[in-house]
Design a protein around this motif. Sequence first.
Motif, PDB file in Angstrom:
ATOM      1  N   ARG B  45     -55.070 -21.034  42.282  1.00 59.47           N
ATOM      2  CA  ARG B  45     -55.390 -21.395  40.914  1.00 59.47           C
ATOM      3  C   ARG B  45     -55.247 -20.477  39.847  1.00 59.47           C
ATOM      4  NH1 ARG B  45     -61.464 -23.606  40.787  1.00 59.47           N
ATOM      5  NH2 ARG B  45     -60.735 -24.648  38.665  1.00 59.47           N
ATOM      6  N   GLY B  46     -55.392 -19.215  40.228  1.00 54.71           N
ATOM      7  CA  GLY B  46     -55.290 -18.234  39.451  1.00 54.71           C
ATOM      8  C   GLY B  46     -54.181 -18.251  38.423  1.00 54.71           C
ATOM      9  N   ILE B  47     -52.957 -18.293  39.289  1.00 53.26           N
ATOM     10  CA  ILE B  47     -51.770 -18.014  38.748  1.00 53.26           C
ATOM     11  C   ILE B  47     -51.321 -19.093  37.512  1.00 53.26           C
ATOM     12  CG2 ILE B  47     -50.794 -16.507  40.280  1.00 53.26           C
ATOM     13  CD1 ILE B  47     -49.419 -18.574  41.577  1.00 53.26           C
ATOM     14  N   LYS B  48     -52.003 -20.325  38.159  1.00 50.98           N
ATOM     15  CA  LYS B  48     -51.807 -21.664  36.903  1.00 50.98           C
ATOM     16  C   LYS B  48     -52.755 -21.283  35.582  1.00 50.98           C
ATOM     17  CE  LYS B  48     -51.129 -24.769  40.632  1.00 50.98           C
ATOM     18  NZ  LYS B  48     -52.037 -24.541  41.427  1.00 50.98           N
ATOM     19  N   LYS B  49     -53.962 -20.961  35.995  1.00 54.07           N
ATOM     20  CA  LYS B  49     -55.024 -20.847  34.951  1.00 54.07           C
ATOM     21  C   LYS B  49     -54.801 -19.735  34.069  1.00 54.07           C
ATOM     22  CE  LYS B  49     -59.541 -23.184  35.118  1.00 54.07           C
ATOM     23  NZ  LYS B  49     -58.854 -24.420  35.001  1.00 54.07           N
ATOM     24  N   CYS B  50     -54.684 -18.601  34.614  1.00 51.18           N
ATOM     25  CA  CYS B  50     -54.713 -17.385  33.814  1.00 51.18           C
ATOM     26  C   CYS B  50     -53.297 -17.061  33.489  1.00 51.18           C
ATOM     27  CB  CYS B  50     -55.102 -16.264  34.685  1.00 51.18           C
ATOM     28  SG  CYS B  50     -56.598 -16.556  35.832  1.00 51.18           S
ATOM     29  N   ASP B  51     -52.324 -18.035  33.358  1.00 52.07           N
ATOM     30  CA  ASP B  51     -50.891 -17.736  32.790  1.00 52.07           C
ATOM     31  C   ASP B  51     -50.899 -16.859  31.675  1.00 52.07           C
ATOM     32  OD1 ASP B  51     -48.123 -19.243  31.964  1.00 52.07           O
ATOM     33  OD2 ASP B  51     -48.200 -17.852  33.640  1.00 52.07           O
ATOM     34  N   THR B  52     -51.497 -17.185  30.814  1.00 50.43           N
ATOM     35  CA  THR B  52     -51.281 -16.734  29.355  1.00 50.43           C
ATOM     36  C   THR B  52     -51.743 -15.033  29.505  1.00 50.43           C
ATOM     37  OG1 THR B  52     -52.344 -18.385  28.803  1.00 50.43           O
ATOM     38  CG2 THR B  52     -51.720 -17.010  26.914  1.00 50.43           C
ATOM     39  N   LEU B  53     -53.131 -14.899  30.210  1.00 53.96           N
ATOM     40  CA  LEU B  53     -53.310 -13.635  30.344  1.00 53.96           C
ATOM     41  C   LEU B  53     -52.300 -12.777  31.015  1.00 53.96           C
ATOM     42  CD1 LEU B  53     -57.219 -13.888  30.787  1.00 53.96           C
ATOM     43  CD2 LEU B  53     -56.215 -12.616  29.087  1.00 53.96           C
ATOM     44  N   MET B  54     -51.588 -13.059  32.099  1.00 49.97           N
ATOM     45  CA  MET B  54     -50.846 -12.527  32.794  1.00 49.97           C
ATOM     46  C   MET B  54     -49.638 -12.223  32.192  1.00 49.97           C
ATOM     47  SD  MET B  54     -51.759 -14.052  36.723  1.00 49.97           S
ATOM     48  CE  MET B  54     -50.206 -14.029  37.170  1.00 49.97           C
TER      49      MET B  54
END
Lengths: 152, 101
Positions: B45-54
Motif C-alpha cells: 500500500r505504501g508505494i502507492k500512498k506515499c508516492d509523492t514523499l518517495m
Amino acid sequence: MATGAAEFKQEMPPPGGYKPIHYQRIPARQYFNGWTLFGGYVVMTAGAAYLYYLNCKVVQQEEIELRSASFAIYPMLLAEKDRAFLKQLRKNRDEETKLMANVEGWKTGTWYGEPIYNTMPKDKLLIPRAQEYYVHASFKDFTTRAYISLLS
Amino acid sequence: MSLSPWLKSPFTDLTGAIVSHQWYDECADIELKALDCLEAYGLDRGIKKCDTLMKDFTECSLKIKQFKRMFALRFERQRQYLMGERSKEDHYAKAPEYDSY
C-alpha cells in the motif's frame, strides 16, 4: 767484463741506506674529549634558552592578537559571503529567465513546468550544487573554484 | 519494489552497508517522512500512498531534476551561441565571486 758500448749501471740503495719504514698507527688529532662535548652542548642549550626567553613573551602576545583579530572579523566575512551568495542566486535566476525566454514550456526554477519538490513550500531556498551555481559561467570559472586549493 | 536482498546469507548482515541521510543532511527530514509513511502503510500500500514523499526523497537524494535542468540550460546556451543568437561576449555570464559559494 763489459765490452758493450753503454756501460750498465746497477741500481743501488741511496747512500746512507733507506730510511726506516713507519708502521705504527697515526691516530687522528682529537680536539675535544667526550666530557667537553657534553659541556659544550649544555652551554649552547643554556645560551639558546636565554635568547628564547628574551623574545617568547612578545611572540606569544603577537600570536594572541592575530588570533583575536581573526575571530573578530570572521562573522563579518561570513555575513559578506552569505550576502554575495544570495545576490548571485538572484542573478542566476534572472539569467535563466533571460536565457530560456524562447524555450516553450520552460518556467524559471522548474523542469518544464514541473516543480522540483512537491512536498516543500514554494519559497523554500534550495542550495544549489557548485555546478549549478556556476551554470551560467564558463567551465573554466567552475574549475577555478573547484580547484581553489591550487590558488592558495 | 523489493527492499530485501534476493539471497540472504550470514554475510549479508555482517557486511551490509548502513547508509542513511540522517547525518544532518538536507534530505534528513524528507527521508524520515518517506520511511515513516512506508512503515505505517507497509510496502504494497505504501508505494502507492506515499508516492509523492518517495519521489521527493528520490529527487533530494539524487538531484535528478536539478541536474537535468542544469544540462538543459547549458545546452540551450551553447545552442544559442552556435546558431548565432548570442554574441561572443555574451556567451557566458560573469563568474560569481570565487569565495561566495
